[in-house]
Structures are given as C-alpha cells and as structure tokens.
Design an enzyme around this catalytic site. Structure first.
Site, PDB file in Angstrom:
ATOM      1  N   SER A 150       0.787  -1.237   0.000  1.00 25.90           N
ATOM      2  CA  SER A 150       0.000   0.000   0.000  1.00 25.90           C
ATOM      3  C   SER A 150       0.819   1.288   0.000  1.00 25.90           C
ATOM      4  O   SER A 150       0.271   2.372  -0.169  1.00 25.90           O
ATOM      5  CB  SER A 150      -0.961   0.018   1.192  1.00 25.90           C
ATOM      6  N   LYS A 176      -5.958   4.746   8.236  1.00 26.88           N
ATOM      7  CA  LYS A 176      -4.825   5.509   7.722  1.00 26.88           C
ATOM      8  C   LYS A 176      -5.111   7.004   7.727  1.00 26.88           C
ATOM      9  O   LYS A 176      -4.191   7.813   7.927  1.00 26.88           O
ATOM     10  CB  LYS A 176      -4.466   5.019   6.316  1.00 26.88           C
TER      11      LYS A 176
END
Length: 338
Positions: free
Chosen positions: A233, A278
C-alpha cells in the site's frame, strides 16, 4: 483468613486473564497505525532535498484475543476481519508474513520503475530466480522448501523469468525429479524433488506458489529501507518521494503530504485496505494533504471512505482522489507554495 482468600482469588483471576490473552480467536484486528516520513528511509544518490515531506501510512494488524475482539467491537475505527479474509486457504502465518514482505518488495520495485520512467532515466533489470511464496500441502515440496526460499537453478540451469522456470518443469513427466538449488537465510542448498500433478490446478510441479525475484538497476542509485513494513500500500508514496529526489523542483511545496495506494510499473494507483485507519494516522501526524485511490470514481472507492472519515473526525486535511501517479504529480505542480 478473609485476606488470604481475597489474595488467592486475585492471583487465580490474574492468571486466568493472562492465560486467556494468549488464546487467539479466528479474527484479525486492524487499527490506526502510523504516518512515517519517507525522506529518512528513501535515499537517491545525489538527490534533491525537500522543504515539506511525503509520508506513508500504515495500519496495525494482529490476531484477536477476547479482549482485543471486544475492544474492536466497541471502537468505531477498529475493524475485525475473519481469518480467511486475511490469509489464503491453507496459508500458514509464516507464509502470510513472507507474502506481505514480498508485496512490499514488489511495491518498491514498481515505485522505482514509475519514478525513473517519469524522470526519463533508463532502467535495467537483473533476474535473481524465483521466490517461493507458499508451499502446497500434500505436494512433494512440502517439508523440503519453505516460504521465502529463493530458487536460482533448476537441474543446473538458470532462467530469466518464472515463465521459463514453469515451462521447463512442465516439459517433464509426472514421477520425474528436478534438482533445485536455492538460498535460505543467506545459505545455499540443493534438494531433489519429484514432480506431481497438483489436484487443485491440474498442472505438473513440485507444489509451490512462486513469483519472479528481480531487481532494477538504476543510476543514480536508490535505496529504500522499509525494514519489516509489509504489504503493497505504500507504492504511490514511495514513487512520489523517489521522483521528488530525482528532480530539482520540490513538489512538496513545503506541505506535509500523506497518502496510500498500490502502484504498478505503469503508474496506476490501486485500492488498499484500512483507509479509515490511515486517515486517522495521517491526521495525528499533522498531514495537510492525503492522496487516496479514486478507483475511477466508484461509489465505494477508497477516496469516498477516506472523505467520510475525514469529515467524521473533523480534520482540516485535504483528501485528494487519484487514479494515477501522473494525477498526483499534476496536483502537486499546481499547488501554491507555503
């Protein structure tokens, strides 16, 4: 007597609590991780410095016990995932960790390719062999090879891709054997394994999941110290940091810029998991801008989930949707300097 009874009860209760914390449920818990500045871990030889920063964002993932399970149920920004959602069928914990580290390695490779192509700097490749991601139970390789092994010779032959490796093996017959030369924990070894038809795929082999193990050769040289961070990611943010060190123009414009998203060698940004956590990690780290995968405007895209979370936690951080590396670059080039 009453004090002794209380003390004994306390000791027993403490022991039960400690023991139960080691009992894992068939779930993983995901929670906000960290936002980590990339300049200290990415170094382009002779690269340019920046006034602001690019940051990767992470989630903390771990097996659930009864206490973390209960806490996740009560927490808005902790997620529970069944074991089979995180790990593949018959995948061991070791194989899962190896797969995550390989995904990170592939992410770094694609980020370098993307950044150097954008900067119009030539790239060369060196093929090291095939990398064992998993070993199939009840197949000949089980107990002989492990996830993480790097096979660099088959019957004394070296190949330039995993396709050549597979083609060579498929040209043999069931019952015949191949001698594999491999590296494990920096030690070289050999093993002879018979070939067998895999009942799940119908293909002849020894029973391993594999991918190419290759490296890119570029000048100026770039190093990425990702240590034990796993998964793909960080690809987008890696590519932005590398490119920013390659070119004289400082694309950070003095801002703290976080984000997430996979990247491929063509600069396409892909979706990831844990976008909500996140966003929280980036906000806590003081990020002012956050790049989120747009998934071509899908209603359930990472970008929409990120925007909803940003609104919910009342952050001032701007959430920017991107489908490609070039879109992120274009946004930064139109950004006014602080």
């Amino acid at each position: 007597m009453r004090n002794k009874h209380f003390f004994r009860t306390f000791i027993i209760a403490t022991f039960i609590i400690m023991l139960s914390s080691f009992y894992h449920l068939p779930y993983y818990v995901s929670k906000p991780g960290m936002a980590k500045e990339l300049a200290p871990i990415i170094h382009v030889e002779g690269g340019y410095e920046e006034e602001g920063s690019f940051m990767l964002t992470t989630v903390r993932m771990g097996k659930a016990n009864i206490y973390s399970y209960a806490l996740a149920k009560l927490s808005k920004y902790q997620e529970l995932y069944p074991l089979e959602v995180i790990r593949k069928k018959d995948e061991t914990e070791e194989e899962y960790n190896v797969r995550q580290l390989h995904l990170m390695a592939s992410s770094k490779l694609a980020a370098i390719e993307t950044a150097y192509k954008k900067a119009k700097i030539p790239i060369q490749y060196h093929y090291n062999g095939v990398y064992v991601l998993s070993v199939v139970p009840n197949m000949p390789a089980n107990g002989k090879l492990q996830a993480g092994d790097r096979i660099f010779q088959v019957d004394g032959n070296e190949f330039q891709s995993s396709e050549q490796f597979i083609q060579y093996v498929s040209g043999k017959k069931a019952g015949e054997s191949v001698k594999l030369t491999f590296e494990r924990r920096k030690k070289t070894d050999e093993v002879t394994i018979p070939l067998q038809m895999n009942p799940d795929t119908g293909k002849l082999g020894v029973g391993i999941g594999l991918v190419d193990d290759k490296e890119v050769i570029v000048k100026p040289v770039v190093t990425i110290e990702s240590k034990d961070i796993g998964g793909p990611s960080a690809g987008l943010m890696f590519s932005l940091e590398i490119y920013n060190q390659l070119v004289k123009e400082d694309l950070t414009r003095g801002y703290q810029i976080a984000g997430t998203g996979t990247i491929d060698a063509n600069g396409i940004v892909g979706s990831i998991g844990g976008i909500e956590q996140k966003i929280i990690a980036a906000d806590k780290a003081g990020a002012e801008i956050f790049f989120a995968p747009n998934e071509e405007g899908a209603a359930d895209s990472n970008y929409h989930a990120a925007a909803e979370t940003a609104k919910d936690i009342k952050t001032k951080m701007k959430i920017i949707p991107v489908d490609t590396f070039d879109e992120a670059i274009d946004y930064l080039r139109n950004l006014k300097s602080k």
